[in-house]
Design a protein around this motif. Structure first.
Motif, PDB file in Angstrom:
ATOM      1  N   TYR A   1      21.149   1.387 -16.339  1.00 50.51           N
ATOM      2  CA  TYR A   1      21.750   2.492 -17.087  1.00 50.51           C
ATOM      3  C   TYR A   1      20.945   2.677 -18.367  1.00 50.51           C
ATOM      4  N   LEU A   2      20.256   3.808 -18.443  1.00 48.00           N
ATOM      5  CA  LEU A   2      19.416   4.100 -19.601  1.00 48.00           C
ATOM      6  C   LEU A   2      19.832   5.426 -20.224  1.00 48.00           C
ATOM      7  N   LYS A   3      19.434   5.614 -21.474  1.00 46.73           N
ATOM      8  CA  LYS A   3      19.644   6.894 -22.144  1.00 46.73           C
ATOM      9  C   LYS A   3      18.324   7.395 -22.707  1.00 46.73           C
ATOM     10  N   PHE A   4      18.228   8.714 -22.744  1.00 47.26           N
ATOM     11  CA  PHE A   4      17.035   9.371 -23.269  1.00 47.26           C
ATOM     12  C   PHE A   4      17.164   9.491 -24.779  1.00 47.26           C
ATOM     13  N   LYS A   5      16.286   8.803 -25.487  1.00 44.55           N
ATOM     14  CA  LYS A   5      16.267   8.814 -26.947  1.00 44.55           C
ATOM     15  C   LYS A   5      14.875   9.264 -27.391  1.00 44.55           C
TER      16      LYS A   5
ATOM     17  N   ARG B   1       0.812  -1.215   0.000  1.00 40.79           N
ATOM     18  CA  ARG B   1       0.000   0.000   0.000  1.00 40.79           C
ATOM     19  C   ARG B   1       0.851   1.273   0.000  1.00 40.79           C
ATOM     20  N   HIS B   2       2.149   1.123   0.257  1.00 42.83           N
ATOM     21  CA  HIS B   2       3.039   2.278   0.292  1.00 42.83           C
ATOM     22  C   HIS B   2       3.832   2.470  -0.999  1.00 42.83           C
ATOM     23  N   LYS B   3       3.692   1.572  -1.957  1.00 43.32           N
ATOM     24  CA  LYS B   3       4.528   1.664  -3.159  1.00 43.32           C
ATOM     25  C   LYS B   3       4.251   2.924  -3.973  1.00 43.32           C
ATOM     26  N   LYS B   4       3.071   3.499  -3.797  1.00 43.26           N
ATOM     27  CA  LYS B   4       2.775   4.756  -4.494  1.00 43.26           C
ATOM     28  C   LYS B   4       3.596   5.917  -3.929  1.00 43.26           C
ATOM     29  N   ARG B   5       4.275   5.682  -2.794  1.00 46.78           N
ATOM     30  CA  ARG B   5       5.147   6.705  -2.224  1.00 46.78           C
ATOM     31  C   ARG B   5       6.553   6.665  -2.809  1.00 46.78           C
ATOM     32  N   ARG B   6       6.879   5.647  -3.559  1.00 45.01           N
ATOM     33  CA  ARG B   6       8.216   5.555  -4.142  1.00 45.01           C
ATOM     34  C   ARG B   6       8.463   6.719  -5.092  1.00 45.01           C
ATOM     35  N   VAL B   7       9.704   7.133  -5.170  1.00 40.37           N
ATOM     36  CA  VAL B   7      10.022   8.334  -5.937  1.00 40.37           C
ATOM     37  C   VAL B   7       9.873   8.118  -7.436  1.00 40.37           C
ATOM     38  N   VAL B   8      10.222   6.934  -7.936  1.00 42.23           N
ATOM     39  CA  VAL B   8      10.148   6.699  -9.382  1.00 42.23           C
ATOM     40  C   VAL B   8       8.737   6.264  -9.745  1.00 42.23           C
ATOM     41  N   GLN B   9       7.987   7.200 -10.283  1.00 44.52           N
ATOM     42  CA  GLN B   9       6.622   6.995 -10.737  1.00 44.52           C
ATOM     43  C   GLN B   9       6.540   7.381 -12.217  1.00 44.52           C
ATOM     44  N   PRO B  10       5.556   6.869 -12.946  1.00 41.42           N
ATOM     45  CA  PRO B  10       5.438   7.247 -14.366  1.00 41.42           C
ATOM     46  C   PRO B  10       5.375   8.751 -14.589  1.00 41.42           C
ATOM     47  N   GLU B  11       4.751   9.468 -13.655  1.00 40.55           N
ATOM     48  CA  GLU B  11       4.643  10.919 -13.808  1.00 40.55           C
ATOM     49  C   GLU B  11       6.015  11.596 -13.736  1.00 40.55           C
ATOM     50  N   LEU B  12       6.893  11.073 -12.884  1.00 37.40           N
ATOM     51  CA  LEU B  12       8.247  11.624 -12.801  1.00 37.40           C
ATOM     52  C   LEU B  12       8.991  11.411 -14.112  1.00 37.40           C
ATOM     53  N   VAL B  13       8.873  10.218 -14.665  1.00 36.89           N
ATOM     54  CA  VAL B  13       9.555   9.911 -15.921  1.00 36.89           C
ATOM     55  C   VAL B  13       9.035  10.809 -17.042  1.00 36.89           C
ATOM     56  N   THR B  14       7.738  11.030 -17.075  1.00 38.84           N
ATOM     57  CA  THR B  14       7.163  11.923 -18.083  1.00 38.84           C
ATOM     58  C   THR B  14       7.685  13.342 -17.920  1.00 38.84           C
ATOM     59  N   SER B  15       7.785  13.806 -16.682  1.00 36.06           N
ATOM     60  CA  SER B  15       8.324  15.146 -16.439  1.00 36.06           C
ATOM     61  C   SER B  15       9.759  15.263 -16.939  1.00 36.06           C
ATOM     62  N   LEU B  16      10.540  14.219 -16.735  1.00 35.09           N
ATOM     63  CA  LEU B  16      11.930  14.253 -17.167  1.00 35.09           C
ATOM     64  C   LEU B  16      12.057  14.366 -18.682  1.00 35.09           C
ATOM     65  N   THR B  17      11.131  13.781 -19.426  1.00 40.43           N
ATOM     66  CA  THR B  17      11.239  13.838 -20.888  1.00 40.43           C
ATOM     67  C   THR B  17      11.204  15.273 -21.400  1.00 40.43           C
ATOM     68  N   ASN B  18      10.624  16.183 -20.638  1.00 40.37           N
ATOM     69  CA  ASN B  18      10.570  17.587 -21.044  1.00 40.37           C
ATOM     70  C   ASN B  18      11.822  18.363 -20.656  1.00 40.37           C
ATOM     71  N   LEU B  19      12.667  17.770 -19.818  1.00 43.50           N
ATOM     72  CA  LEU B  19      13.802  18.500 -19.256  1.00 43.50           C
ATOM     73  C   LEU B  19      15.155  17.977 -19.722  1.00 43.50           C
ATOM     74  N   LEU B  20      15.183  16.787 -20.290  1.00 43.12           N
ATOM     75  CA  LEU B  20      16.443  16.149 -20.667  1.00 43.12           C
ATOM     76  C   LEU B  20      16.895  16.546 -22.063  1.00 43.12           C
ATOM     77  N   VAL B  21      18.206  16.548 -22.255  1.00 42.63           N
ATOM     78  CA  VAL B  21      18.759  16.681 -23.599  1.00 42.63           C
ATOM     79  C   VAL B  21      18.809  15.287 -24.223  1.00 42.63           C
ATOM     80  N   PRO B  22      18.785  15.174 -25.539  1.00 45.78           N
ATOM     81  CA  PRO B  22      18.944  13.849 -26.159  1.00 45.78           C
ATOM     82  C   PRO B  22      20.232  13.170 -25.701  1.00 45.78           C
ATOM     83  N   ASP B  23      20.142  11.865 -25.466  1.00 43.40           N
ATOM     84  CA  ASP B  23      21.250  11.039 -24.983  1.00 43.40           C
ATOM     85  C   ASP B  23      21.596  11.285 -23.517  1.00 43.40           C
ATOM     86  N   ALA B  24      20.755  12.010 -22.799  1.00 41.97           N
ATOM     87  CA  ALA B  24      20.975  12.172 -21.360  1.00 41.97           C
ATOM     88  C   ALA B  24      20.981  10.808 -20.683  1.00 41.97           C
ATOM     89  N   GLU B  25      21.806  10.679 -19.643  1.00 47.67           N
ATOM     90  CA  GLU B  25      21.970   9.408 -18.947  1.00 47.67           C
ATOM     91  C   GLU B  25      21.051   9.322 -17.733  1.00 47.67           C
TER      92      GLU B  25
END
Length: 266
Positions: A259-263, A173-197
């Motif tokens: 280890y992922l990259k933003f493409k 019931r607490h997993k929704k408190r974890r920092v890595v959520q789909p909304e965070l990942v979506t927010s990052l797509t607007n802030l990252l440069v291509p090939d960001a690590e």
């Protein structure tokens, strides 16, 4: 290599273990982390004189953490705002990002942490070292990243994101408190440069798998080890080990790294 005039503070743990419960009292300061009256004390004196217990975990969904932290004037915060920006989410007491800022002065480093007293401790340590090191490329900010990040930084600014040993929140019931959520990942797509690590670590396989899968579910991120795989130590980028990573390895236990990259697909 570290500057011979700069002490090594990589043992300032970035993980929410028992050692993270000690922190500075809240000093008066602004968002720029300007110097305080106690910067001329030794770090040892600071730690002894200004410590108190800090909660090991805080609920990011509570009302207290639902207001976004205003963005500071980044041109005033950093000596050179044009440098590539590396973002450490959940920086704890800031030891990892402090050492990385010293090792890589050609980048700006930003540590975000939801436990405000730990941010004050990190700022105090940084300020105590300013006469020894040029740390104009380092800043810490108290915030709930899932609330603040969308309005915190300009688009296409971040070159690297690290999320290292985040709070595991084991109960279902607490997993929704974890920092890595789909909304965070979506927010990052607007802030990252291509090939960001994207650098992810945990000593708990289920937590590391969950983080990796949330990023893999977004088509803009490519796992450099192949989908569903963790990164080997040789593939994972060179970095300063946090205290938690060092301890885990010393106990002959595994550290799970992704280890992922933003493409961007658009």
């Amino acid at each position: 290599m570290l500057s011979k005039n700069c002490a090594d503070y990589s043992n300032y743990s970035d993980y929410a273990d028992d050692s993270d419960r000690l922190s500075l009292e809240h000093p008066n300061h602004n968002d720029r982390g300007d110097r305080h009256d106690y910067t001329d004390r030794s770090t040892q004196t600071i730690n002894k004189a200004l410590v108190k217990r800090v909660r090991e975990h805080v609920n990011p969904l509570s009302d207290k953490y639902r207001e976004p932290t205003p963005a500071p004037d980044w041109e005033q915060v950093y000596g050179d705002w044009s440098k590539p920006l590396s973002l450490d989410i959940g920086c704890g007491k800031g030891g990892y990002v402090l050492e990385m800022a010293k090792l890589y002065p050609d980048r700006n480093w930003l540590g975000l942490e939801i436990r405000e007293p730990l941010v004050h401790r990190a700022i105090a340590l940084k300020n105590s070292l300013m006469d020894e090191c040029d740390l104009s490329n380092l800043h810490y900010l108290f915030c709930n990243v899932n609330v603040t990040l969308p309005s915190l930084l300009p688009a296409g600014k971040i070159h690297q994101v690290s999320i290292l040993f985040p709070d595991p929140w084991f109960k279902r019931r607490h997993k929704k408190r974890r920092v890595v959520q789909p909304e965070l990942v979506t927010s990052l797509t607007n802030l990252l440069v291509p090939d960001a690590e994207i650098l992810l670590q945990s000593d708990i396989e289920e937590v590391a798998t969950s983080m990796r899968e949330v990023f893999e579910a977004n088509p803009n991120f490519v796992n450099q080890a192949g989908i569903d795989n963790f990164a080997s130590a040789s593939l994972y980028p060179e970095h300063v080990m946090t205290e938690r990573e060092e301890w885990t390895i010393s106990q002959a236990k595994p550290v799970y790294r992704a280890y992922l990259k933003f493409k961007p697909i658009n």
